[in-house]
Design a protein around this motif. Structure first.
Motif, short mmCIF file in Angstrom:
data_model
loop_
_atom_site.label_atom_id
_atom_site.label_comp_id
_atom_site.label_asym_id
_atom_site.label_seq_id
_atom_site.Cartn_x
_atom_site.Cartn_y
_atom_site.Cartn_z
N SER A 1 0.83 -1.21 0.00
CA SER A 1 0.00 0.00 0.00
C SER A 1 0.86 1.25 0.00
N VAL A 2 2.14 1.13 0.35
CA VAL A 2 3.03 2.29 0.24
C VAL A 2 3.16 2.70 -1.24
N PHE B 1 2.70 7.60 10.10
CA PHE B 1 3.52 6.67 9.32
C PHE B 1 4.68 7.40 8.65
N CYS C 1 -4.55 8.05 9.19
CA CYS C 1 -3.97 6.73 9.47
C CYS C 1 -4.70 6.15 10.69
N ASN D 1 -0.16 4.44 13.00
CA ASN D 1 1.20 3.94 13.16
C ASN D 1 2.09 5.16 13.35
N ASP E 1 -6.05 5.26 5.67
CA ASP E 1 -5.04 4.21 5.63
C ASP E 1 -5.36 3.21 6.75
N ALA F 1 -4.13 0.05 7.33
CA ALA F 1 -3.17 -1.07 7.28
C ALA F 1 -3.40 -2.07 8.42
N TYR F 2 -3.94 -1.57 9.54
CA TYR F 2 -4.09 -2.44 10.73
C TYR F 2 -5.55 -2.71 11.07
N THR G 1 -3.80 -3.31 2.96
CA THR G 1 -2.59 -4.06 2.60
C THR G 1 -2.70 -5.52 3.00
N SER H 1 0.10 -6.90 3.95
CA SER H 1 1.38 -7.04 4.65
C SER H 1 1.26 -7.38 6.14
N LYS H 2 0.16 -7.01 6.77
CA LYS H 2 0.12 -7.11 8.22
C LYS H 2 -0.73 -8.31 8.67
C1 LIG Z 1 2.71 -1.23 7.14
C2 LIG Z 1 1.90 -0.05 6.73
C3 LIG Z 1 1.41 0.06 5.44
C4 LIG Z 1 1.58 -1.05 4.44
O1 LIG Z 1 2.75 -1.11 3.85
P1 LIG Z 1 2.91 -2.10 2.59
O2 LIG Z 1 3.58 -1.24 1.60
O3 LIG Z 1 1.56 -2.53 2.15
O4 LIG Z 1 3.74 -3.21 3.11
C5 LIG Z 1 0.64 1.15 5.10
N1 LIG Z 1 0.34 2.09 5.99
C6 LIG Z 1 0.77 2.00 7.25
C7 LIG Z 1 0.36 3.03 8.22
C8 LIG Z 1 1.57 0.95 7.65
O5 LIG Z 1 2.02 0.89 8.90
#
Ligand SMILES: *Cc1c(COP(=O)(O)O)cnc(C)c1O
Length: 370
Positions: free
Chosen positions: A99-100, A124, A168, A172, A199, A201-202, A229, A231-232
């Motif tokens: 997502s970055v 973030f 966010c 984060n 955002d 992400a969590y 994302t 990723s988490k």
């Molecule tokens: C980890 C995170 C992301 C996601 O990062 P990816 O690029 O998808 O791994 C996005 N926003 C926040 C606030 C995060 O902490």
């Protein structure tokens, strides 16, 4: 290199964009440093500690057989699976390499040099980087005393130059999520031509019942975009796949701004398999949430002033002691993430890592108070 190779020139006269001087470098979570006789734990990057599910590994292994081919550029299978899961049209989805990367695409489609991007701070650490790289201007609005977004102050920071607002939630690195009511009031106030990115992400780790229904807000507001994302909670950080849900014009522009063939076939197939296996993944998320509550309670019992934690991490507002505390943890084989002068973010991961964190945090306080 063989001895005949000429030495490269020490400096290059190439003209680079002047905006680069203002781009902060991303500080990655360091790998866990081994300490003699101890398992080292990296709790500095909010990664999922669980290894991939067998069904996901199988999908990736199968995809690996055709890595001589480019992936499906349209990310059709994953987009269809997401559309189905979220109840949104496929035209309202855009994917990216994490997502970055989607965030960088969001900057690319909204901001001309000098345009303003409003977001909370501290938040973030990728935000100031992607904004500066786009040549846009960061407008950072301090968090409130509870380390939460101050949405009133963020609304007041919006000007004619504002093109994008980043929210966010959970935040984060500090942990709290925004509330549905305050976010609704905020969205009612933001001009309709300013894109508001939530955002999330969590999201999967949140437990508070005031957490907004972001998809409902996107349906009600054509200027809302939801960023998520794999990723988490889904544990695919190393495969790089994230996505945005946004109205058609925005999503179409995002797809134009994406790196062609960026999301690999491995990542696409792993993400689909993970959506299919979410029941199993959710059990892990629940374990991590229970672990988070245990760490929070333990820290508070020790007297730490820890903000609400809605992600898979906790924030210790250590101020000037942040870096020293990180060193103190390192001696115990724990790599945490210090933000100099501000605080330390610790990922909730293996129970053994949490035990050691509580132990290190307790000793730190005992040392300070004696
Ligand atoms: C980890 C995170 C992301 C996601 O990062 P990816 O690029 O998808 O791994 C996005 N926003 C926040 C606030 C995060 O902490």
């Amino acid at each position: 290199m063989s001895a005949e190779q000429p030495t490269p020139a020490a400096t290059s006269p190439v003209r680079l964009r002047t905006t680069l001087a203002g781009v902060p470098a991303y500080t990655p979570g360091r790998p866990a440093e081994p300490v003699e006789g101890m398992t080292a734990y990296k709790i500095s990057s909010n990664e999922n500690p669980y290894p991939p599910l067998p069904s996901v590994l199988e999908a990736v292994a199968d995809a690996a057989r055709s890595m001589n081919r480019y992936p499906d550029m349209g990310v059709t299978g994953l987009t269809a699976a997401l559309a189905d899961r979220l109840g949104v049209p496929v035209e309202h989805l855009a994917t990216g390499t994490g997502s970055v990367a989607v965030l960088a695409q969001l900057l690319a489609i909204t901001c001309e040099p000098g345009d303003e991007v409003v977001y909370a701070w501290r938040s973030f650490e990728a935000y100031p980087i992607v904004v500066a790289l786009a040549g846009a201007t960061s407008v950072q609005v301090p968090l409130d005393d509870g380390f939460r977004h101050d949405l009133d102050a963020m609304a007041a920071a919006i000007t004619d130059r504002t093109r994008l607002v980043l929210v966010c939630s959970p935040n984060n690195p500090t942990g709290p999520a925004v509330g549905e009511d305050e976010l609704r009031a905020f969205l009612a106030w933001v001009p309709s031509d300013v894109l508001v990115v939530l955002d999330e992400a969590y999201l999967e780790f949140t437990t508070e019942d005031t957490v907004p229904d972001a998809l409902a807000l996107y349906r009600e507001h054509p200027n809302v975009c939801v960023l998520r994302t794999f990723s988490k909670a889904y544990g695919l950080a190393g495969l790089r796949v994230g996505y945005a849900v946004a109205h058609q014009e925005v999503a179409t522009a995002l797809r134009k701004a994406a790196t062609p063939f960026g999301v690999t076939d491995l990542a696409q197939r792993a993400a689909i398999a993970s959506l299919d296996a979410y029941d199993e993944l959710e059990l892990r998320v629940k374990e991590l949430v229970a672990e988070r509550e245990r760490v929070l309670a333990g820290l508070r019992e020790q007297g730490w002033d820890v903000p609400d934690a809605q992600g898979n991490f906790v924030w210790l507002p250590l101020g000037e002691d942040a870096v020293a505390f990180a060193q103190h943890c390192q001696a115990d084989g724990l790599t945490v993430r210090p933000f100099a002068g501000d605080g330390v973010r610790c990922t909730v991961a293996e129970p053994e890592a949490s035990d050691r964190l509580l132990e290190a945090a307790g000793r730190w306080r005992a040392g300070r108070l004696s």
